[in-house]
Design a protein around this motif. Structure first.
Motif, mmCIF file in Angstrom:
data_model
loop_
_atom_site.group_PDB
_atom_site.id
_atom_site.type_symbol
_atom_site.label_atom_id
_atom_site.label_comp_id
_atom_site.label_asym_id
_atom_site.label_seq_id
_atom_site.Cartn_x
_atom_site.Cartn_y
_atom_site.Cartn_z
ATOM 1 N N ASN A 207 0.809 -1.224 0.000
ATOM 2 C CA ASN A 207 0.000 0.000 0.000
ATOM 3 C C ASN A 207 0.838 1.269 0.000
ATOM 4 O O ASN A 207 0.321 2.355 0.281
ATOM 5 C CB ASN A 207 -0.993 0.018 1.171
ATOM 6 C CG ASN A 207 -2.329 -0.592 0.774
ATOM 7 O OD1 ASN A 207 -2.541 -0.969 -0.382
ATOM 8 N ND2 ASN A 207 -3.239 -0.679 1.717
ATOM 9 N N ARG B 154 -0.418 -1.560 -4.657
ATOM 10 C CA ARG B 154 -1.740 -1.672 -4.032
ATOM 11 C C ARG B 154 -1.892 -3.054 -3.413
ATOM 12 O O ARG B 154 -1.634 -4.072 -4.046
ATOM 13 C CB ARG B 154 -2.841 -1.435 -5.064
ATOM 14 C CG ARG B 154 -4.248 -1.661 -4.511
ATOM 15 C CD ARG B 154 -5.322 -1.181 -5.461
ATOM 16 N NE ARG B 154 -6.635 -1.542 -4.977
ATOM 17 C CZ ARG B 154 -7.293 -0.911 -4.002
ATOM 18 N NH1 ARG B 154 -6.718 0.119 -3.389
ATOM 19 N NH2 ARG B 154 -8.493 -1.296 -3.625
ATOM 20 N N ILE C 80 -6.545 -3.615 2.889
ATOM 21 C CA ILE C 80 -6.841 -2.459 2.044
ATOM 22 C C ILE C 80 -7.812 -1.514 2.745
ATOM 23 O O ILE C 80 -7.681 -0.288 2.687
ATOM 24 C CB ILE C 80 -7.398 -2.907 0.679
ATOM 25 C CG1 ILE C 80 -6.278 -3.569 -0.152
ATOM 26 C CG2 ILE C 80 -7.999 -1.740 -0.095
ATOM 27 C CD1 ILE C 80 -6.758 -4.207 -1.433
ATOM 28 N N ARG D 113 0.375 -3.961 -10.288
ATOM 29 C CA ARG D 113 -0.243 -3.293 -9.138
ATOM 30 C C ARG D 113 0.631 -2.188 -8.543
ATOM 31 O O ARG D 113 0.282 -1.615 -7.519
ATOM 32 C CB ARG D 113 -0.577 -4.333 -8.060
ATOM 33 C CG ARG D 113 -1.693 -5.259 -8.478
ATOM 34 C CD ARG D 113 -1.896 -6.420 -7.526
ATOM 35 N NE ARG D 113 -3.065 -7.186 -7.911
ATOM 36 C CZ ARG D 113 -3.092 -8.095 -8.897
ATOM 37 N NH1 ARG D 113 -1.967 -8.351 -9.572
ATOM 38 N NH2 ARG D 113 -4.205 -8.728 -9.194
ATOM 39 N N TYR E 77 2.191 1.400 -7.898
ATOM 40 C CA TYR E 77 1.777 2.791 -8.057
ATOM 41 C C TYR E 77 2.870 3.495 -8.876
ATOM 42 O O TYR E 77 3.970 3.735 -8.352
ATOM 43 C CB TYR E 77 1.638 3.473 -6.694
ATOM 44 C CG TYR E 77 0.473 2.992 -5.862
ATOM 45 C CD1 TYR E 77 -0.835 3.086 -6.326
ATOM 46 C CD2 TYR E 77 0.676 2.468 -4.586
ATOM 47 C CE1 TYR E 77 -1.908 2.664 -5.551
ATOM 48 C CE2 TYR E 77 -0.388 2.049 -3.799
ATOM 49 C CZ TYR E 77 -1.678 2.149 -4.287
ATOM 50 O OH TYR E 77 -2.727 1.737 -3.514
ATOM 51 N N ASN F 288 -0.707 7.803 1.843
ATOM 52 C CA ASN F 288 -2.056 7.245 2.054
ATOM 53 C C ASN F 288 -2.181 6.627 3.441
ATOM 54 O O ASN F 288 -2.483 5.438 3.584
ATOM 55 C CB ASN F 288 -2.375 6.192 0.985
ATOM 56 C CG ASN F 288 -2.903 6.824 -0.288
ATOM 57 O OD1 ASN F 288 -3.088 8.025 -0.375
ATOM 58 N ND2 ASN F 288 -3.123 5.997 -1.288
#
Length: 253
Positions: free
Chosen positions: A21, A25, A58, A101, A103, A210
């Motif tokens: 994360n 992801r 998540i 996946r 970023y 995040n």
């Protein structure tokens, strides 16, 4: 006679990136589980549990229960399989599960650090073999991860030391900085999880990505930069890196 410490301007600078994360992801461990299930290394019941942990991670972030269960699953996956099998698995996971996946903007930020001569390390609880393959594919310096015992080329299912999590991450980075003679006061770290607060507190340039609720509060309380994975926030993070790198250069001239 002990070696003299390097002057600050000559000491390596580290950029430390959490994986799950932050760079990609979801969780790399879940992707390990998916690929192992595809190859019939684990059963359908195991992948269902991996899926539950992925959704929970998540939605609510890391927690100790998640890590304990993931640790057990990772140990079960590796035990009884050869190093060659796990390396092949790591390549397949990278190509089919992790690379799609990633970023892209966080990857660009990591590569900005490389372009400035910084050492960029992935620091994750995921098995070291997965982290090292990611670092290699992305052109980064290396990875710190959880290490598993092998005998005669076969994984035993036992961990060496501890899962690289929470304070263990900070300990591993302290050891890395000592080995490399790195300047932690000028180094950077990026993470999304409250569990990485000990790691973030080690460096002079912590950035939360995040963040979960607890890390968000800690970041606000300590005036740490907060990066959202959207274009404007990524641009600001990259500008901050350029600006602070210029300021550091001026100080040493």
């Amino acid at each position: 006679m002990p070696e003299e410490p390097l002057p600050p301007s000559d000491r390596p600078i580290l950029a430390l990136f959490d994986v799950d994360n932050t760079l990609m992801r979801g969780t790399s461990l879940f992707q390990l589980g998916r690929e192992a299930w595809k190859r019939r290394i684990i059963r359908a019941r195991d992948i269902a549990l991996f899926g539950w942990h992925q959704v929970r991670f998540i939605m609510v972030g890391e927690n100790d229960e998640h890590l304990a269960s993931s640790k057990e699953r990772a140990l079960g996956l590796l035990g009884g399989h050869s190093e060659a099998q796990i390396l092949e698995l790591a390549d397949s996971i990278w190509e089919h599960r992790i690379r799609p996946r990633l970023y892209p903007d966080t990857v660009k930020l990591a590569q900005d650090h490389i372009a400035r001569g910084h050492q960029v390390w992935l620091v994750s609880a995921t098995p070291l073999v997965i982290g090292e393959r990611m670092a290699q594919k992305l052109g980064l310096t290396g990875a710190l991860g959880s290490q598993f015992e092998s005998k005669d080329g076969v994984f035993t299912g036992r961990i060496i030391g501890h899962i690289l999590h929470h304070e263990r991450k900070a300990e591993a980075v302290r050891e890395l900085a000592e080995r490399e003679g790195a300047d932690l006061a000028e180094s950077w770290a990026y993470s999304d999880s409250r569990n990485d607060i000990p790691l973030l507190e080690l460096v002079g340039h912590p950035t939360v990505v995040n963040p979960d609720v607890a890390l968000m509060k800690h970041a606000h309380d300590h005036h740490w930069p907060i990066m959202r994975l959207r274009p404007s926030s990524i641009r600001e993070a990259r500008r901050r890196l350029r600006r602070e790198a210029r300021d550091a250069k001026k100080v040493t001239e």
